[in-house]
Design a protein around this motif. Structure first.
Motif, PDB file in Angstrom:
ATOM      1  N   ARG A  63      -9.685  12.772  11.671  1.00 57.98           N
ATOM      2  CA  ARG A  63     -10.491  14.002  11.679  1.00 57.98           C
ATOM      3  C   ARG A  63     -11.541  13.962  12.783  1.00 57.98           C
ATOM      4  O   ARG A  63     -12.740  14.093  12.543  1.00 57.98           O
ATOM      5  CB  ARG A  63     -11.120  14.229  10.313  1.00 57.98           C
ATOM      6  CG  ARG A  63     -10.071  14.442   9.239  1.00 57.98           C
ATOM      7  CD  ARG A  63     -10.686  14.859   7.931  1.00 57.98           C
ATOM      8  NE  ARG A  63      -9.624  15.125   6.971  1.00 57.98           N
ATOM      9  CZ  ARG A  63      -9.497  14.480   5.833  1.00 57.98           C
ATOM     10  NH1 ARG A  63     -10.375  13.562   5.484  1.00 57.98           N
ATOM     11  NH2 ARG A  63      -8.508  14.772   5.025  1.00 57.98           N
TER      12      ARG A  63
ATOM     13  N   SER B 105      -6.806  12.120  16.465  1.00 58.28           N
ATOM     14  CA  SER B 105      -7.719  13.182  16.019  1.00 58.28           C
ATOM     15  C   SER B 105      -7.320  13.715  14.655  1.00 58.28           C
ATOM     16  O   SER B 105      -8.175  13.939  13.796  1.00 58.28           O
ATOM     17  CB  SER B 105      -7.732  14.331  17.033  1.00 58.28           C
ATOM     18  OG  SER B 105      -8.269  13.904  18.255  1.00 58.28           O
TER      19      SER B 105
ATOM     20  N   GLN C 128     -16.498  16.718  16.011  1.00 59.98           N
ATOM     21  CA  GLN C 128     -16.792  15.352  15.582  1.00 59.98           C
ATOM     22  C   GLN C 128     -16.801  14.341  16.722  1.00 59.98           C
ATOM     23  O   GLN C 128     -17.532  13.364  16.681  1.00 59.98           O
ATOM     24  CB  GLN C 128     -15.765  14.885  14.530  1.00 59.98           C
ATOM     25  CG  GLN C 128     -15.877  15.577  13.199  1.00 59.98           C
ATOM     26  CD  GLN C 128     -15.268  16.960  13.201  1.00 59.98           C
ATOM     27  OE1 GLN C 128     -14.364  17.244  13.968  1.00 59.98           O
ATOM     28  NE2 GLN C 128     -15.778  17.845  12.350  1.00 59.98           N
TER      29      GLN C 128
END
Length: 168
Positions: free
Chosen positions: A58, A54, A63
């Motif tokens: 990102r 993660s 997301q």
């Protein structure tokens, strides 16, 4: 977390991080995980792997969504499209590979995709308890080969540790 008083005796085994998209999935790389649900088998044991991926890619809560799965719940989750990708951390041994193969329907035309973790070396630099590792061509399935070429991922070594104060 606190290993200041420990010494490594030997490497017991290595587990490999496998990110697998089911047959027919449009996801082919880590960038394709944005907006997707990743099913994580044994997530309580693999939360640090999720954190490392993660952070590197990102993939925060806005997301991507990481969903806790058991081995038993993985097949229905894949079949009902509750997850887009499956993440497992396991040894590359026949015992575990046969269990993994059983999660995906066998077809010569529609194959699962092993997603490469291109930044494995960068993650290993920041988190030294990981190593960059190349999964050999055909490790998941021989013919047709999955993966179709050596594929970079993360490897997690397991050590036997002892207190530094113990005698040899």
């Amino acid at each position: 977390d606190n290993l200041a008083g420990a010494q490594s005796i030997l490497v017991m085994t290595h587990n490999v991080v496998l990110m697998i998209a089911p047959p027919g999935s449009p996801v082919s790389g880590m960038d394709g995980l944005k907006g997707k649900t990743i099913g994580v088998i044994a997530s309580d044991l693999n939360h640090r792997v999720v954190e490392a991926l993660s952070a590197q890619y990102r993939l925060g809560p806005a997301q991507a969504h990481f969903k806790d799965l058991t081995l038993e719940s993985a097949v229905p989750a894949l079949k009902n499209r509750q997850v887009d990708v499956l993440m497992v951390v396991m040894p590359l041994s026949e015992r575990y590979l046969s269990r993994l193969r059983a999660l995906f329907p066998r077809s010569a035309k529609r194959l699962p995709t092993l997603i490469e973790i291109e930044a494995a070396a960068a993650i290993a630099t920041v988190a030294p308890y990981y190593e960059s590792f190349d999964v050999p061509k055909g490790a998941l399935q021989g013919s047709p080969a999955v993966p179709d070429e050596d594929t970079t991922t993360l490897r997690v070594p397991f050590y036997l540790l002892a207190n530094k104060k113990l005698s040899n």
